[in-house]
Design an enzyme around this catalytic site. Structure first.
Site, PDB file in Angstrom:
ATOM      1  N   ALA A  13       3.881  36.367  29.999  1.00 46.23           N
ATOM      2  CA  ALA A  13       3.532  37.770  29.444  1.00 46.23           C
ATOM      3  C   ALA A  13       2.540  37.750  28.165  1.00 46.23           C
ATOM      4  CB  ALA A  13       4.836  38.638  29.069  1.00 46.23           C
ATOM      5  N   ALA A  14       2.639  36.677  27.528  1.00 48.29           N
ATOM      6  CA  ALA A  14       1.691  36.531  26.260  1.00 48.29           C
ATOM      7  C   ALA A  14       0.302  35.939  26.667  1.00 48.29           C
ATOM      8  CB  ALA A  14       2.353  35.796  25.200  1.00 48.29           C
ATOM      9  N   GLY A 133       0.407  32.848  39.395  1.00 42.68           N
ATOM     10  CA  GLY A 133       0.355  31.642  38.782  1.00 42.68           C
ATOM     11  C   GLY A 133       0.052  30.585  39.915  1.00 42.68           C
ATOM     12  N   HIS A 190      -4.849  30.576  48.649  1.00 45.48           N
ATOM     13  CA  HIS A 190      -5.666  30.974  47.242  1.00 45.48           C
ATOM     14  C   HIS A 190      -6.000  29.813  46.819  1.00 45.48           C
ATOM     15  CE1 HIS A 190      -7.182  32.609  43.875  1.00 45.48           C
ATOM     16  NE2 HIS A 190      -6.430  32.168  43.239  1.00 45.48           N
TER      17      HIS A 190
END
Length: 329
Positions: A13-14, A133, A190
């Protein structure tokens, strides 16, 4: 009557993508302008990351978002994922200098096994999981396999960035707005092996293939440009695409939850065997969504070139899956 808040977990999240993502979720871009949200934010258990997360939360607080019903910081997935309705798995181990793809797969397998097990144990039984990710498809597959008590269909991988990149290339080539383009899809992984496919796409109801009418451009410009766009951005900016990735994550989840009104989008989902893709392979397909469920667009003709491209991306995914099999035993 006001809606009950929905709980949204974000990992990493950071980080850069997280920073581009959180404020938009709190602003209502993810689930609608009438849907309150509670953010449950996960970062790795070290002082620097947790301090950075505290700083991000201070900024979120300072925005005074009307829809934000709560925000909390976590270092343990078992608390971060408690009762969550949506989980955005953004944090992943980046590829370091001298790291082989195999090492990267193994490092991420550990992360996504732990997170899959935690979701299995504590998340809402209807949780919608999007893995951002990288390697996203295989990380999503690992999380799905680590959560046997949750429906496999709840786990998805992000191909929307590739889809949006393809849209923008076609819009630039034809001089039309992106909103005029429909029925585009991206098949597969991806990764640079993905296959962006505009054979069925329309612009203002007319065939894109006929409008462009340039197979050389398709094979020599369009496919490599979309496939290698991430690398081109790193080359230009010195860092990987974060804002566009966050935007694609929001598009993916918003369409999944709120529906596409019959429009095609691309999602990485566990295959049901459609188009000869082995069951459970986490693969990019054209889908439509309604009432929180996605459906693969059926009956599309796969020509020889397309089959070749689909086989190529499937081969890569099968190799990745083989490479982590021993870690899932």
């Amino acid at each position: 009557m006001a809606k009950a808040p929905m709980r949204v977990a974000v990992t990493g999240a950071a980080g850069q993508i997280g920073y581009s993502l959180l404020f938009r979720i709190a602003n209502g871009d993810l689930l609608g302008k009438d849907q309150p949200v509670i953010l449950q934010l996960l970062e790795i258990d070290n002082e620097k990351a947790q301090n950075a997360l505290k700083g991000v939360i201070m900024e979120i607080d300072d925005c005074a978002f009307p829809l934000l019903a709560g925000v909390s910081a976590h270092s343990d997935p078992m608390t971060a994922f408690k009762d969550v309705d949506i989980a955005l798995l953004v944090g992943a181990r980046p590829r370091g200098p001298g790291m082989e793809r195999k090492d990267l797969l193994e490092a991420n397998a550990q992360i996504f096994t732990v997170q899959g097990k935690a979701l299995d144990a504590v998340a809402s039984r209807n949780v919608k999981v999007l893995v951002v990710g990288n390697p996203a498809n295989t990380n999503a597959y690992i999380a799905m396999k680590s959560a046997p008590n949750l429906p496999a269909k709840n786990f998805t991988a992000m191909l929307r960035l590739d889809h949006n990149r393809a849209l923008s290339q076609i819009a630039a080539k034809t001089g039309k707005p992106v909103t005029a383009i429909e029925k585009l899809t991206v098949w597969g992984n991806h990764s640079p092996t993905m296959y962006p496919d505009y054979r069925f796409a329309t612009i203002d109801g007319k065939s894109v293939k006929e409008a462009i009418n340039d197979e050389v451009w398709n094979k020599d410009v369009f496919l490599p440009t979309v496939g290698k766009r991430g690398a081109a951005i790193i080359e230009a900016r010195g860092v990987s695409s974060a804002a566009s990735a966050a935007n694609a994550a929001i598009d993916h989840v918003r369409d999944w939850v709120l529906g596409t009104n019959g429009k095609w989008v691309t999602m990485g989902i566990p295959s049901d065997g459609s188009y000869g893709i082995p069951k459970d392979t986490m693969f990019g397909f054209p889908v439509t969504t309604e009432n929180g469920e996605y459906k693969i667009v059926q009956g599309l003709e796969i020509d020889a070139f397309s089959q070749e491209r689909i086989n190529l991306t499937l081969k890569e995914l099968s190799e990745e899956r083989e490479g982590v099999k021993h870690l899932l035993a």
